[in-house]
Design a protein around this motif. Structure first.
Motif: not given
Length: 374
Positions: A322-349
């Motif tokens: 189980p994992f918790e993280i904070l981020f600014q909404a627009d940073y991840l929204l802009d990135t997801l819009k740029a991915v241009k694929s049906t699925d997305v993979q997000i990898c955390f350290v």
């Protein structure tokens, strides 16, 4: 100077070059478009001193005659007035004729006269093909820009590094790497390309975005790069912009390679889930807390100290504790819009380290978002 030209074709090219003209400028000549006639056809040129765009209307394309009764010459006309006049013409063709310093524009129903300025008062620009050459489909270039330049800052902030507003283009080892970053995002995209060329240049990211908009209706694109400028060329359009002199950092060291938590889900589902939390505030003001376990992803935010928002996503795959993280909404929204694929993979350290966002089926593209430390 005279020509008779098809109204729809002239207007299309006129609107294309006019995109770079600003409504206000310290240099009055930048409000003008240069029109030149010769044996090739009609050439339109406009600039804002950052981008120079030249578009040729040929006399004939295939079996279609576009221009007739052409007489050589060149002149400058104020863009706003010329655009308004050409848009209001109702016939398929119109006559453009220069007498002394006055242009007469006339079709079957309407006529206008416009004052002009001698063409030798316009800025000089070099459209020569000197430099390293890249050829690709224009759609490939548009995708590369969409997936990279979003990560750059569009405004040069006081005391900030110039490279934060730049697109870095590097050619080496049979690949071209497009990279952009600001203080919180990074995007790197690799375009495999068989070449012996080697270069490393920067252009303004905002300029690259504007170039992609100007070229998105074409089929092939030739790019000529040298240390001082970049030339983007299609069959009838050429765009030139100066390169940026600032050094771009080596970014591979910013990209983590070992991860403790991996999330896979539908890109559109995650984007919509985050978007639901943005209520009565801009995305840049919305901080999202993401809690992930094997059963659900819970996302929550504080709504400008007025209340709270909370939503869930259950269609996903997660590897890790189980994992918790904070981020600014627009940073991840802009990135997801740029991915241009049906699925997305997000990898955390971990919760305080930058995380990687990518298309799981595309190893040539990687995007990074910096979380809010907690």
């Amino acid at each position: 100077m005279k020509f008779i030209v098809k109204q729809n074709r002239f207007l299309k090219e006129l609107l294309k070059v006019s995109r770079v003209i600003k409504t206000s400028s310290a240099n009055p000549i930048l409000q003008f478009i240069k029109i030149e006639c010769d044996k090739k056809g009609i050439t339109l040129l406009a600039t804002d001193e950052t981008i120079y765009i030249q578009s040729l209307i040929p006399i004939q394309e295939g079996e279609e005659k576009i221009i007739r009764e052409i007489e050589n010459g060149s002149i400058l006309i104020k863009s706003q007035y010329l655009n308004d006049c050409i848009k209001k013409l109702t016939s398929k063709e119109f006559v453009f004729e220069l007498v002394d310093d006055i242009v007469k524009i006339e079709d079957e129903n309407t006529s206008y006269t416009l004052k002009t300025v001698p063409s030798d008062e316009y800025l000089d620009v070099d459209f020569s093909n000197e430099g390293d050459e890249i050829n690709m489909k224009s759609s490939e270039f548009v995708d590369l820009i969409d997936q990279t330049c979003y990560a750059a800052s569009m405004i040069q902030k006081p005391n900030s590094q110039a490279f934060l507003t730049s697109l870095n283009i590097v050619c080496k080892e049979n690949k071209i790497v497009f990279t952009a970053l600001d203080s919180y995002k990074l995007a790197k995209n690799i375009f495999p390309y068989n070449t012996s060329a080697s270069f490393n240049i920067n252009i303004a990211a905002s300029t690259a975005i504007e170039v992609s908009k100007l070229l998105n209706d074409t089929n092939t694109l030739k790019i000529i790069l040298n240390p001082s400028r970049a030339l983007f060329s299609t069959e009838n359009t050429k765009i030139v912009t100066q390169t940026c002199l600032s050094d771009f950092p080596e970014t591979d060291r910013f990209i983590p390679s070992n991860f403790n938590y991996i999330l896979e889900t539908n890109c559109r589902d995650l984007l919509n889930t985050i978007d639901r939390l943005i209520v009565s505030s801009a995305p840049s003001e919305c901080v999202v807390k993401m809690n992930i376990n094997s059963d659900e992803i819970q996302l929550s935010t504080n709504l400008n100290d007025v209340g709270n928002g909370e939503t869930r996503l259950t269609n996903f795959k997660f590897t890790g504790e189980p994992f918790e993280i904070l981020f600014q909404a627009d940073y991840l929204l802009d990135t997801l819009k740029a991915v241009k694929s049906t699925d997305v993979q997000i990898c955390f350290v971990d919760r305080n380290k930058p995380f990687v966002v990518k298309n799981p089926k595309d190893s040539n593209s990687v995007m990074i978002v910096t979380p809010i430390r907690s």
